[in-house]
Write a protein that holds these residues in place. Sequence first.
Motif, PDB file in Angstrom:
ATOM      1  N   VAL A  30      62.295  -2.932  29.312  1.00 47.99           N
ATOM      2  CA  VAL A  30      61.086  -2.882  29.756  1.00 47.99           C
ATOM      3  C   VAL A  30      60.300  -2.095  28.682  1.00 47.99           C
ATOM      4  O   VAL A  30      60.871  -1.255  27.911  1.00 47.99           O
ATOM      5  CB  VAL A  30      60.790  -1.868  31.055  1.00 47.99           C
ATOM      6  N   VAL A  31      59.221  -2.983  28.107  1.00 51.05           N
ATOM      7  CA  VAL A  31      58.487  -2.048  26.894  1.00 51.05           C
ATOM      8  C   VAL A  31      57.287  -1.437  27.960  1.00 51.05           C
ATOM      9  O   VAL A  31      56.507  -2.296  28.459  1.00 51.05           O
ATOM     10  CB  VAL A  31      58.018  -3.111  26.034  1.00 51.05           C
ATOM     11  N   ALA A  32      57.182  -0.173  27.931  1.00 49.24           N
ATOM     12  CA  ALA A  32      56.218   0.694  28.750  1.00 49.24           C
ATOM     13  C   ALA A  32      54.821   0.529  27.737  1.00 49.24           C
ATOM     14  O   ALA A  32      54.998   1.164  26.617  1.00 49.24           O
ATOM     15  CB  ALA A  32      56.452   1.811  29.086  1.00 49.24           C
ATOM     16  N   ASN A  33      53.741   0.008  27.937  1.00 52.12           N
ATOM     17  CA  ASN A  33      52.412   0.144  27.389  1.00 52.12           C
ATOM     18  C   ASN A  33      51.905   1.304  28.244  1.00 52.12           C
ATOM     19  O   ASN A  33      51.120   0.762  29.184  1.00 52.12           O
ATOM     20  CB  ASN A  33      51.583  -1.078  27.028  1.00 52.12           C
ATOM     21  N   THR A  34      51.749   2.505  27.578  1.00 55.08           N
ATOM     22  CA  THR A  34      51.308   3.672  28.396  1.00 55.08           C
ATOM     23  C   THR A  34      49.765   3.600  28.714  1.00 55.08           C
ATOM     24  O   THR A  34      48.970   3.450  27.512  1.00 55.08           O
ATOM     25  CB  THR A  34      51.894   4.994  28.043  1.00 55.08           C
ATOM     26  N   LEU A  35      49.180   3.547  29.879  1.00 54.77           N
ATOM     27  CA  LEU A  35      47.731   3.680  29.932  1.00 54.77           C
ATOM     28  C   LEU A  35      47.047   4.857  29.319  1.00 54.77           C
ATOM     29  O   LEU A  35      47.742   5.920  29.684  1.00 54.77           O
ATOM     30  CB  LEU A  35      47.317   3.303  31.267  1.00 54.77           C
ATOM     31  N   LYS A  36      45.774   4.897  28.964  1.00 58.16           N
ATOM     32  CA  LYS A  36      45.267   6.294  28.339  1.00 58.16           C
ATOM     33  C   LYS A  36      44.511   6.618  29.445  1.00 58.16           C
ATOM     34  O   LYS A  36      43.536   5.590  29.903  1.00 58.16           O
ATOM     35  CB  LYS A  36      44.453   5.563  27.002  1.00 58.16           C
ATOM     36  N   LEU A  37      44.403   7.810  29.595  1.00 60.98           N
ATOM     37  CA  LEU A  37      43.393   8.333  30.411  1.00 60.98           C
ATOM     38  C   LEU A  37      42.249   8.804  29.827  1.00 60.98           C
ATOM     39  O   LEU A  37      42.217   9.964  29.036  1.00 60.98           O
ATOM     40  CB  LEU A  37      44.328   9.461  31.340  1.00 60.98           C
ATOM     41  N   VAL A  38      41.076   8.088  30.079  1.00 59.19           N
ATOM     42  CA  VAL A  38      39.871   8.361  29.113  1.00 59.19           C
ATOM     43  C   VAL A  38      39.020   8.705  30.174  1.00 59.19           C
ATOM     44  O   VAL A  38      38.358   7.863  30.881  1.00 59.19           O
ATOM     45  CB  VAL A  38      39.463   7.395  28.280  1.00 59.19           C
ATOM     46  N   ALA A  39      38.288   9.790  30.073  1.00 58.79           N
ATOM     47  CA  ALA A  39      37.061  10.200  31.052  1.00 58.79           C
ATOM     48  C   ALA A  39      37.544   9.777  32.460  1.00 58.79           C
ATOM     49  O   ALA A  39      36.729   9.247  33.171  1.00 58.79           O
ATOM     50  CB  ALA A  39      35.767   9.587  30.644  1.00 58.79           C
ATOM     51  N   GLY A  40      38.613  10.226  33.084  1.00 56.80           N
ATOM     52  CA  GLY A  40      39.044   9.918  34.210  1.00 56.80           C
ATOM     53  C   GLY A  40      39.343   8.603  34.707  1.00 56.80           C
ATOM     54  O   GLY A  40      39.626   8.392  35.849  1.00 56.80           O
ATOM     55  N   ARG A  41      39.384   7.648  33.739  1.00 52.29           N
ATOM     56  CA  ARG A  41      39.964   6.457  34.372  1.00 52.29           C
ATOM     57  C   ARG A  41      40.800   5.698  33.358  1.00 52.29           C
ATOM     58  O   ARG A  41      40.916   6.198  32.081  1.00 52.29           O
ATOM     59  CB  ARG A  41      38.866   5.447  34.522  1.00 52.29           C
ATOM     60  N   TYR A  42      41.641   4.798  33.664  1.00 49.75           N
ATOM     61  CA  TYR A  42      42.842   4.222  32.723  1.00 49.75           C
ATOM     62  C   TYR A  42      42.197   3.420  31.871  1.00 49.75           C
ATOM     63  O   TYR A  42      41.280   2.569  32.302  1.00 49.75           O
ATOM     64  CB  TYR A  42      43.883   3.633  33.468  1.00 49.75           C
TER      65      TYR A  42
END
Length: 397
Positions: free
Chosen positions: A142-154
């Motif tokens: 599994v390659v995890a593409n981590t979501l970025k948390l920007v101003a309270g949303r992914y």
Amino acid sequence: MMKVDYQFDQMADRRIDHARKWDQKIIQSKYPGTPKDCIPMWIADMDFKAAPAIDEAFMKIAQNGAYGYTYAYDEFYEAVMNWHKHRHNNQVEKDWITLSYGTVSTIHYLYQAFCQPNDCVIMNTPVYDPFRYAAVHNGINVVANTLKLVAGRYEIDFDLLEEQLRTRRPKIFLFCSPHNPSGRMWELAEIKKVAQLCQQYGTIFVCDEVHSEIILSGKFISALQLPESYYDNLIVLTSPNKGFNLGGLKTSYSIIPNEQLRRTFCHRLEMNSITSPNLFGVVGIITAYNECEDWLDAMTDYIRENYRYTKEFIENNLPDWQLMEMSASYLPWIDISKTGKTALDIVEPLAKIGGVIIEPGTNYASDGENFVRLNIGTPKPILVEALNRIKAFMVKN
Ligand SMILES: Cc1ncc(COP(=O)(O)O)c(C=O)c1O
């Protein structure tokens, strides 16, 4: 048409369907000592009675008393094509549709069809854990593409994504749209960018749209809205299971426009003897799509109000809980990092002492340690009681 009052304030008797969500044996094995009157807000199904038309369709079969082997007959394809056209503006052809036994098992078959052991698949994390464990169980990385948390949303980190696609060459991108957890709906430009990158690097774009029927705000955009030039690389997985609460029927379907991809996938289904479907599952899909849209809309209104109430309650009473804005489904995702505790620090004592079972973010594939998830698909009086219990617990602990 006269509006039907569906009575979402009343709950179905969850002992009759032996719901895992409410079952004491299951609850006690996971959280020993949890009070018998605990409120479960974990496993993702809803406590409402299903649309009456679904009961009637099942009763018709039960009254006839024949439960033989069935097949995906024309009414099934017509119901799926009409629903997609009418509800999502998707032009789906009959040949593209393949019935199977639930989305999670379909993910396993997809991985088996298109990956060899030690190949990679990629997904945005945190994500619904079966995306990951289907890979692990099949010897796939599994390659995890981590979501970025920007101003309270992914947000998707497209630079990282491109780098991962280029260097790891995953066979499949399993994209969750709307995303679980969080209920984030992706915009067409975002979906298109993912599709473009997948096409460029020869990665099959698999889009799980299971959460696309309960839309609280905005408009859901299916990957089938992409220009046809992306269709040769596209697989959409969906079902009425989440929207119409039919998960126990274990029936879903895929939409694969490209004939070669479809052949490879169907061959894998045949190798697993996925042939004759569940009799009630097929009837459930047909009836939900043909006869229950007003129930879905009414239920969505009810969830929207539950969500409004939950959001306001958390803002007013749980200042260290940050609820992520949710556009789809009934599973609010809450950042608890400001409490100074991890999800596991909260979830177990909340069950045993507080009498409410919520889901720790650690039950998701990667990056959920500081989150918890609630299930608000329940009558409002139960939701109100659960939130009050959570508040009482958090004040003391
Ligand atoms: C993203 C996602 N896909 C699939 C499923 C389950 O689908 P099925 O019940 O059809 O296996 C869920 C259930 O919560 C989900 O969140």
